[in-house]
Design an enzyme around this catalytic site. Structure first.
Site, PDB file in Angstrom:
ATOM      1  N   HIS A   1       4.470 -57.376   5.601  1.00 56.64           N
ATOM      2  CA  HIS A   1       4.148 -57.883   6.940  1.00 56.64           C
ATOM      3  C   HIS A   1       3.356 -56.836   7.735  1.00 56.64           C
ATOM      4  CE1 HIS A   1       5.176 -60.172  10.725  1.00 56.64           C
ATOM      5  NE2 HIS A   1       4.953 -58.977  11.234  1.00 56.64           N
ATOM      6  N   GLU A   2       3.908 -55.628   7.812  1.00 54.29           N
ATOM      7  CA  GLU A   2       3.226 -54.576   8.583  1.00 54.29           C
ATOM      8  C   GLU A   2       1.896 -54.210   7.940  1.00 54.29           C
ATOM      9  OE1 GLU A   2       4.110 -54.110  11.472  1.00 54.29           O
ATOM     10  OE2 GLU A   2       6.108 -54.982  11.313  1.00 54.29           O
TER      11      GLU A   2
ATOM     12  N   HIS B   1      -0.716 -56.561   9.173  1.00 51.89           N
ATOM     13  CA  HIS B   1      -1.266 -56.080  10.453  1.00 51.89           C
ATOM     14  C   HIS B   1      -2.245 -54.941  10.182  1.00 51.89           C
ATOM     15  CE1 HIS B   1       1.067 -58.315  13.345  1.00 51.89           C
ATOM     16  NE2 HIS B   1       2.228 -57.831  12.973  1.00 51.89           N
TER      17      HIS B   1
ATOM     18  N   HIS C   1      -5.593 -56.086   9.122  1.00 53.13           N
ATOM     19  CA  HIS C   1      -6.303 -56.637  10.278  1.00 53.13           C
ATOM     20  C   HIS C   1      -7.011 -55.493  11.029  1.00 53.13           C
ATOM     21  CE1 HIS C   1      -5.915 -59.801  13.779  1.00 53.13           C
ATOM     22  NE2 HIS C   1      -7.126 -59.723  13.304  1.00 53.13           N
TER      23      HIS C   1
END
Length: 675
Positions: free
Chosen positions: A467-468, A471, A474
């Site tokens: 998940h991190e 990010h 991104h």
């Protein structure tokens, strides 16, 4: 010479952590603000007529030194803080808040921006430039630039108070987390606990010169305790301590702070002619209005609640049959869920952990990024870091060009806040033909390696890492001209799409085969485990959804209506939870006093966005599944239309360009087994 005030001369212009002295920060902030003000003054005093370039663009690139200093300082204040750092944060936050207001309430600067904004139709701007102009204009109008002087002063005061209150809120939560320790000396109290948890607790006790075992409210200690400890009384003790954070009528109590924050936010929104804080916030979100959010949450609630009630009844019956428990309490939930999951799937974290060695999982995330986006991660040892446990990487593309610097910081420490997050030390932008590449960091709190074992992750921690890392991608793949539109600078209810979509790869046999090897034997994770991981992913999804919705609805209750008459925080919460509550209430506990997401982080009126983004990610991943989870064409579309575009256009436009249609909630409901 203050190293924080000049352009860094390090490799890739990275932060020279080892050269920074704690006493450098305050003078650097004071000077950084002075320099940034001078840049703003130069824009205001420019005798030429205001243009997009000399006003809007100049403003976006101003304050570079202050930005880099702020990100270094506040990142460390979260990951490697100390009493001195916290003291500096208390001094600096109001200064920065005031500086922000000096800009947004600068009438001459606003007049120049407005001049450009009023000519918008004739300027022939591209979509990114149009977005930047809109964003800059709104950063003034939404912060009081159109207000009369006396109201502007009022706004300044509110902002100053809010920045202090949210800092105080966070410090109280941290102090309460650190203040509690469960010190066990009798081995039979450890019954049920995994051996890794016991060893970590023993090391913690040893580090404090004590015999026995220490358990704390930090997640790597607290979560396994609540999930596995057979001793119900001790689970109760831990759970009540966790739920009572900053709700104990002591010096760290947050009840007043919460009421003040909610009321000041409402007052601020009214000053700016918005009905509530939520109306103000949601104007700049995909969701657009509180009405839409309420209808989104309540729609999901209607679909999830029957499933949750059924699951709760099953769990209650199971606990009664197993241990004669008459009434399921909050400290029983995780424990009996785990036992039931065991019975149904014969799969627990302890069985899975040997297949998820931290280093291998991280390399797995790197490999997935290579297969999807052509990225290569190479560990380097000549980049300065702020703690010896941090690892540093150069990220390059298929042609060997530098894409990003990546910092990974994975273990709990005294000066590090709980949880997991992505952040950046330098954002991406393009200036004078040079594409400045970003410096991105992932910070988590995973179990440390012990004397006998490497760091082994629970499956939940595996998805957290992915998940991190999503990010992170991104941020790393950002490719925009203007720094304020780069990377994760997107609407808040869009920002979780890149992170949440990455979690999907953790459930796919093809991806797991890349990294899920037993740390001792090297054996790849058995396919029946993978099947069970997939099946168990929707286990008690009704209860999990209900919980998330209850938090989203509580957030909207604080911010989507007039809070001025709320005097009793606990009574207010009880009323808000009425429609989502299954467990009996615990009178010693409150949620809001430690609800850092909305009272310290940036999630006020935005907690719904976790579920909103789940709809986006389920819908987006369905596209990958249709074409193949490593399909080059779909990955390239996602990279070009979502990951690299930052906030340059409205997220729905970007999403539709990637997907060819608006997202449908059916994909989420199907994945969650709620259809």
């Amino acid at each position: 010479m203050n190293v924080l005030l000049s352009k860094f001369t390090t490799k890739h212009n990275t932060v020279p952590f080892s050269q920074i002295k704690i006493e450098d920060y305050l003078p650097a902030f004071q000077e950084g603000i002075t320099l940034a003000k001078a840049e703003i003054d130069a824009i205001v005093n420019n005798p030429e007529a205001p243009t997009f370039e000399n006003t809007v663009v100049a403003m976006d690139f101003s304050g570079d030194i202050l930005d880099r200093l702020s990100s270094a300082f506040f990142n460390l204040n979260s990951a490697e803080t100390s009493d001195e750092m916290q003291k500096i944060a208390q001094e600096v936050s109001p200064l920065l808040s005031e500086f922000g207001n000096d800009i947004t309430l600068n009438a001459a600067l606003f007049a120049k921006i407005k001049t450009v904004y009023d000519q918008k139709e004739t300027l022939n701007l591209n979509p990114e430039q149009t977005t930047l102009l809109d964003k800059k204009y709104k950063s003034f109008s939404r912060n009081g630039a159109n207000l009369p002087e006396d109201k502007k002063d009022q706004l300044r005061e509110i902002d100053k108070d809010l920045s202090k209150l949210s800092l105080q809120f966070g410090e109280n939560v941290l102090a309460e987390t650190n203040a509690f320790e469960l010190h066990l000396t009798d081995e039979k109290d450890l019954a049920g606990l995994p051996e890794g948890t016991i060893e970590a607790a023993r090391l913690l006790a040893k580090s404090q010169g004590k015999e026995g075992w220490f358990f704390t409210l930090d997640h790597p200690s607290y979560v396994p305790f609540l999930t596995y400890a057979d001793n119900r009384e001790l689970r109760k003790k831990m759970a009540i301590a966790f739920g009572a954070k900053a709700f104990q009528n002591n010096e760290f109590d947050n009840q007043e702070n919460v009421l003040k924050i909610a009321k000041l936010r409402f007052e601020r929104a009214n000053l700016l002619a918005y009905k509530t804080h939520a109306h103000f916030v949601l104007e700049e979100r995909m969701a657009e209005s509180p009405e839409k959010v309420f209808s989104f949450l309540n729609d999901l609630l209607a679909k999830a609640k029957p499933a949750a009630q059924k699951e709760f009844a099953e769990l209650t019956a199971f606990a009664k049959e197993l241990d004669g428990i008459e009434q399921l309490e909050k400290w029983d939930g995780a424990y009996y869920s785990e036992k039931l999951k065991q019975q149904l799937f014969n799969l627990d974290d302890e069985k899975l952990k040997p297949y998820f060695q931290l280093e291998k999982v991280l390399n797995g995330a790197f490999t997935v990024a290579k297969k999807l986006y052509g990225l290569t991660f190479t560990e380097v040892f000549d980049i300065d870091k702020y703690h010896e446990e941090v690892t540093t990487y150069e990220v390059t593309d298929a042609d060997g060009n530098l894409v990003s610097i990546f910092y990974a910081d994975f273990f709990p420490r005294k000066g590090k806040r709980n949880g997991a997050w992505m952040t950046s030390f330098k954002s991406q932008s393009i200036k004078d033909g040079v594409n400045e590449r970003p410096h991105i960091s992932n910070v988590c709190n995973f179990t440390k390696p012990t004397e006998t074992k490497p760091s082994l992750l629970t499956f939940n921690e595996v998805t957290t890492l992915f998940h991190e890392f999503g990010h992170g991608l991104h941020g790393m793949l950002a490719n925009t001209v203007y720094p304020s539109l780069s990377g994760t600078s997107v609407f808040w209810d869009f920002v979780e799409l890149p992170s949440q979509i990455m979690e999907n790869w953790c459930y796919e046999p093809e991806a797991l085969a890349l990294f899920a090897n037993h740390y001792e034997t090297g054996e790849i994770i058995p396919i029946e485990y993978v099947q069970k991981i997939k099946e168990s992913a929707s286990f008690q999804e009704g209860l999990a959804t209900l919980r998330q919705l209850s938090f989203g609805l509580l957030d909207m209750a604080w911010h989507g209506q007039d809070p001025t008459n709320i005097t009793d925080l606990k009574a207010f919460e009880t009323e808000q939870f009425a429609n989502t509550q299954l467990y009996p209430d615990v009178k010693e506990n409150a949620m809001s006093t430690a609800f850092s997401h909305i009272f310290q982080g940036g999630y006020s009126s935005g907690y719904y966005s976790y579920k909103w983004a789940e709809v986006l990610d389920a819908d987006a991943f369905e596209y990958f599944q249709e074409k193949g989870i490593f399909n080059h064409e779909v990955a390239t579309k996602f990279k070009d239309n979502v990951l690299s575009k930052g906030g340059t256009e409205h997220p729905m436009i970007l999403y539709k360009r990637f997907r060819g249609q608006e997202p449908k909630p059916e994909a989420l409901l199907k994945r969650a087994g709620l259809l």
